[in-house]
Motif scaffolding. Structure first.
Motif, PDB file in Angstrom:
ATOM      1  N   TYR A  80      -3.577 -12.657  -3.684  1.00 22.03           N
ATOM      2  CA  TYR A  80      -4.722 -12.271  -4.154  1.00 22.03           C
ATOM      3  C   TYR A  80      -5.566 -13.223  -5.001  1.00 22.03           C
ATOM      4  CZ  TYR A  80      -7.994  -9.423  -6.801  1.00 22.03           C
ATOM      5  OH  TYR A  80      -9.004  -8.942  -7.652  1.00 22.03           O
ATOM      6  N   PHE A  81      -4.729 -13.741  -6.038  1.00 23.86           N
ATOM      7  CA  PHE A  81      -5.273 -14.567  -6.870  1.00 23.86           C
ATOM      8  C   PHE A  81      -5.997 -16.126  -6.183  1.00 23.86           C
ATOM      9  CE2 PHE A  81      -3.753 -11.860 -10.261  1.00 23.86           C
ATOM     10  CZ  PHE A  81      -4.815 -11.924 -10.931  1.00 23.86           C
ATOM     11  N   LYS A  82      -5.192 -16.561  -5.153  1.00 23.30           N
ATOM     12  CA  LYS A  82      -5.781 -17.403  -4.645  1.00 23.30           C
ATOM     13  C   LYS A  82      -6.642 -17.287  -3.506  1.00 23.30           C
ATOM     14  CE  LYS A  82      -1.124 -19.876  -4.523  1.00 23.30           C
ATOM     15  NZ  LYS A  82       0.093 -20.113  -3.698  1.00 23.30           N
ATOM     16  N   GLY A  83      -7.273 -16.194  -3.757  1.00 27.23           N
ATOM     17  CA  GLY A  83      -8.152 -15.834  -2.696  1.00 27.23           C
ATOM     18  C   GLY A  83      -7.622 -15.589  -1.115  1.00 27.23           C
ATOM     19  N   GLU A  84      -6.493 -15.310  -0.902  1.00 26.54           N
ATOM     20  CA  GLU A  84      -6.096 -15.249   0.447  1.00 26.54           C
ATOM     21  C   GLU A  84      -5.772 -13.955   0.838  1.00 26.54           C
ATOM     22  OE1 GLU A  84      -2.423 -17.671  -0.109  1.00 26.54           O
ATOM     23  OE2 GLU A  84      -3.572 -19.664  -0.223  1.00 26.54           O
ATOM     24  N   ARG A  85      -5.729 -13.003  -0.167  1.00 33.51           N
ATOM     25  CA  ARG A  85      -5.592 -11.586   0.263  1.00 33.51           C
ATOM     26  C   ARG A  85      -6.586 -10.797  -0.334  1.00 33.51           C
ATOM     27  NH1 ARG A  85      -1.681  -7.951   1.810  1.00 33.51           N
ATOM     28  NH2 ARG A  85      -0.146  -9.564   2.565  1.00 33.51           N
ATOM     29  N   LYS A  86      -7.130  -9.831   0.392  1.00 33.88           N
ATOM     30  CA  LYS A  86      -8.148  -8.816  -0.131  1.00 33.88           C
ATOM     31  C   LYS A  86      -7.722  -7.434   0.024  1.00 33.88           C
ATOM     32  CE  LYS A  86     -11.829 -11.806   1.749  1.00 33.88           C
ATOM     33  NZ  LYS A  86     -13.285 -11.775   2.369  1.00 33.88           N
ATOM     34  N   ALA A  87      -6.421  -7.200   0.590  1.00 36.65           N
ATOM     35  CA  ALA A  87      -6.034  -5.880   0.426  1.00 36.65           C
ATOM     36  C   ALA A  87      -4.406  -6.045   0.358  1.00 36.65           C
ATOM     37  CB  ALA A  87      -6.299  -5.015   1.602  1.00 36.65           C
ATOM     38  N   PHE A  88      -3.823  -4.778  -0.276  1.00 35.76           N
ATOM     39  CA  PHE A  88      -2.376  -5.029  -0.589  1.00 35.76           C
ATOM     40  C   PHE A  88      -1.756  -3.814   0.375  1.00 35.76           C
ATOM     41  CE2 PHE A  88      -4.464  -6.346  -4.501  1.00 35.76           C
ATOM     42  CZ  PHE A  88      -3.324  -7.438  -4.755  1.00 35.76           C
ATOM     43  N   ASP A  89      -0.495  -4.381   1.015  1.00 35.37           N
ATOM     44  CA  ASP A  89       0.218  -3.470   1.758  1.00 35.37           C
ATOM     45  C   ASP A  89       1.771  -3.077   1.191  1.00 35.37           C
ATOM     46  OD1 ASP A  89       0.988  -2.070   3.989  1.00 35.37           O
ATOM     47  OD2 ASP A  89       1.687  -3.928   5.293  1.00 35.37           O
ATOM     48  N   LEU A  90       1.771  -2.208   0.296  1.00 35.06           N
ATOM     49  CA  LEU A  90       2.954  -1.629  -0.507  1.00 35.06           C
ATOM     50  C   LEU A  90       3.090  -0.438  -0.621  1.00 35.06           C
ATOM     51  CD1 LEU A  90       1.899  -4.419  -3.437  1.00 35.06           C
ATOM     52  CD2 LEU A  90       3.879  -4.718  -1.852  1.00 35.06           C
ATOM     53  N   PRO A  91       4.442  -0.089  -0.417  1.00 33.91           N
ATOM     54  CA  PRO A  91       4.926   1.355  -0.758  1.00 33.91           C
ATOM     55  C   PRO A  91       4.481   1.778  -2.181  1.00 33.91           C
ATOM     56  CG  PRO A  91       6.817   0.029  -0.375  1.00 33.91           C
ATOM     57  CD  PRO A  91       5.582  -0.920  -0.176  1.00 33.91           C
ATOM     58  N   LEU A  92       3.764   2.521  -2.524  1.00 29.91           N
ATOM     59  CA  LEU A  92       3.561   3.074  -3.955  1.00 29.91           C
ATOM     60  C   LEU A  92       3.855   4.524  -4.111  1.00 29.91           C
ATOM     61  CD1 LEU A  92      -0.266   1.694  -4.226  1.00 29.91           C
ATOM     62  CD2 LEU A  92       1.853   0.366  -4.664  1.00 29.91           C
ATOM     63  N   ARG A  93       4.412   4.707  -5.260  1.00 33.57           N
ATOM     64  CA  ARG A  93       5.151   5.959  -5.646  1.00 33.57           C
ATOM     65  C   ARG A  93       4.059   6.346  -6.851  1.00 33.57           C
ATOM     66  NH1 ARG A  93      10.649   7.823  -6.646  1.00 33.57           N
ATOM     67  NH2 ARG A  93      10.420  10.083  -7.433  1.00 33.57           N
ATOM     68  N   TYR A  94       3.294   7.232  -6.488  1.00 33.42           N
ATOM     69  CA  TYR A  94       2.349   7.888  -7.438  1.00 33.42           C
ATOM     70  C   TYR A  94       2.895   8.952  -8.318  1.00 33.42           C
ATOM     71  CZ  TYR A  94      -1.911   5.788  -5.186  1.00 33.42           C
ATOM     72  OH  TYR A  94      -2.800   5.082  -4.521  1.00 33.42           O
ATOM     73  N   VAL A  95       3.036   8.776  -9.439  1.00 35.82           N
ATOM     74  CA  VAL A  95       3.644   9.792 -10.541  1.00 35.82           C
ATOM     75  C   VAL A  95       2.538  10.174 -11.442  1.00 35.82           C
ATOM     76  CG1 VAL A  95       5.228  10.186 -12.239  1.00 35.82           C
ATOM     77  CG2 VAL A  95       5.856   8.374 -10.564  1.00 35.82           C
ATOM     78  N   GLY A  96       2.055  11.454 -11.087  1.00 35.86           N
ATOM     79  CA  GLY A  96       0.946  11.876 -11.888  1.00 35.86           C
ATOM     80  C   GLY A  96       0.613  13.316 -11.401  1.00 35.86           C
ATOM     81  N   THR A  97      -0.436  13.955 -11.757  1.00 36.66           N
ATOM     82  CA  THR A  97      -0.924  15.420 -11.286  1.00 36.66           C
ATOM     83  C   THR A  97      -1.629  15.024 -10.085  1.00 36.66           C
ATOM     84  OG1 THR A  97      -3.275  15.120 -12.148  1.00 36.66           O
ATOM     85  CG2 THR A  97      -1.487  15.839 -13.659  1.00 36.66           C
ATOM     86  N   GLU A  98      -1.907  16.340  -9.475  1.00 29.03           N
ATOM     87  CA  GLU A  98      -2.499  16.279  -8.023  1.00 29.03           C
ATOM     88  C   GLU A  98      -3.938  15.967  -8.177  1.00 29.03           C
ATOM     89  OE1 GLU A  98      -3.920  19.300  -4.541  1.00 29.03           O
ATOM     90  OE2 GLU A  98      -2.617  20.318  -6.420  1.00 29.03           O
ATOM     91  N   PHE A  99      -4.578  16.069  -9.140  1.00 25.17           N
ATOM     92  CA  PHE A  99      -5.878  15.308  -9.412  1.00 25.17           C
ATOM     93  C   PHE A  99      -5.817  13.712  -9.587  1.00 25.17           C
ATOM     94  CE2 PHE A  99      -9.568  13.988 -12.109  1.00 25.17           C
ATOM     95  CZ  PHE A  99     -10.728  14.565 -11.426  1.00 25.17           C
TER      96      PHE A  99
END
Length: 200
Positions: A80-99
């Protein structure tokens, strides 16, 4: 990042974490199992609040060390910082409220190099009158850059607070817009085009 002190009898999962110096500042990346838990500014104003939320909602013990998903995230961030990636493809664990999770999911859909306002996010999640609450949830985003809260601007088109600081936010937006920071159109009251809708 300081390891958390724990008490109680709950069985705790181990969260691995590393510190990484990006071109914009120091990050803490953490994972649980094969999911990324956090990519946050180590010295950001909201880092302590994020850590407190983890402590409240998850039985975790943080231990220094990397993991395959952390290494994958680092590789994508470097691209990303090299300008070679515009989106990420990672499994994210969201920890928070529904909102909060709804707000972060909407942030993920903001395209590279585009800008939105808090009201746009509120509309996207079906809560058009909740712009202020959206602002609070954006500030609690545990995945800076990966979930692009730096693409959110104020209602009047000006820069607003960012966990990594204004300089980092300007640098990220200049990178994505392909212009020098001196050419960013962020003057007080500047009118900027911002997407009024996000794909649902």
């Amino acid at each position: 990042m300081q390891k958390q002190a724990h008490s109680g009898s709950r069985s705790r999962q181990v969260a691995r974490f590393v510190e990484w110096m990006s071109p914009c500042g120091k990050f803490v990346l953490a994972s649980v199992g094969d999911e990324l838990l956090m990519c946050d500014w180590a010295d950001g104003w909201h880092h302590g609040t994020i850590m407190s939320r983890f402590e409240r909602l998850l039985p975790l013990s943080f231990e220094s060390g990397t993991s395959p998903v952390i290494e994958r995230a680092l590789a994508e961030l470097r691209a990303y910082f090299k300008g070679e990636r515009k989106a990420f493809d990672l499994p994210l664990r969201y920890v928070g409220t529904e909102f909060q999770r709804a707000v972060w999911s909407a942030l993920e859909r903001v395209p590279y190099g585009e800008l939105v306002r808090y009201g746009d996010i509120a509309e996207a999640i079906g809560r058009p009158k909740a712009a202020r609450a959206v602002g609070a949830a954006v500030g609690q985003n545990p995945f800076s850059i990966i979930v692009p809260c730096h693409r959110v601007i104020g209602r009047d088109g000006t820069l607003v607070g960012y966990g990594g600081g204004y300089d980092a936010k300007r640098r990220l937006l200049a990178l994505e817009m392909g212009v020098p920071e001196s050419e960013l159109p962020f003057e007080s009251g500047a009118q900027l085009h911002a997407a009024s809708r996000l794909a649902k």
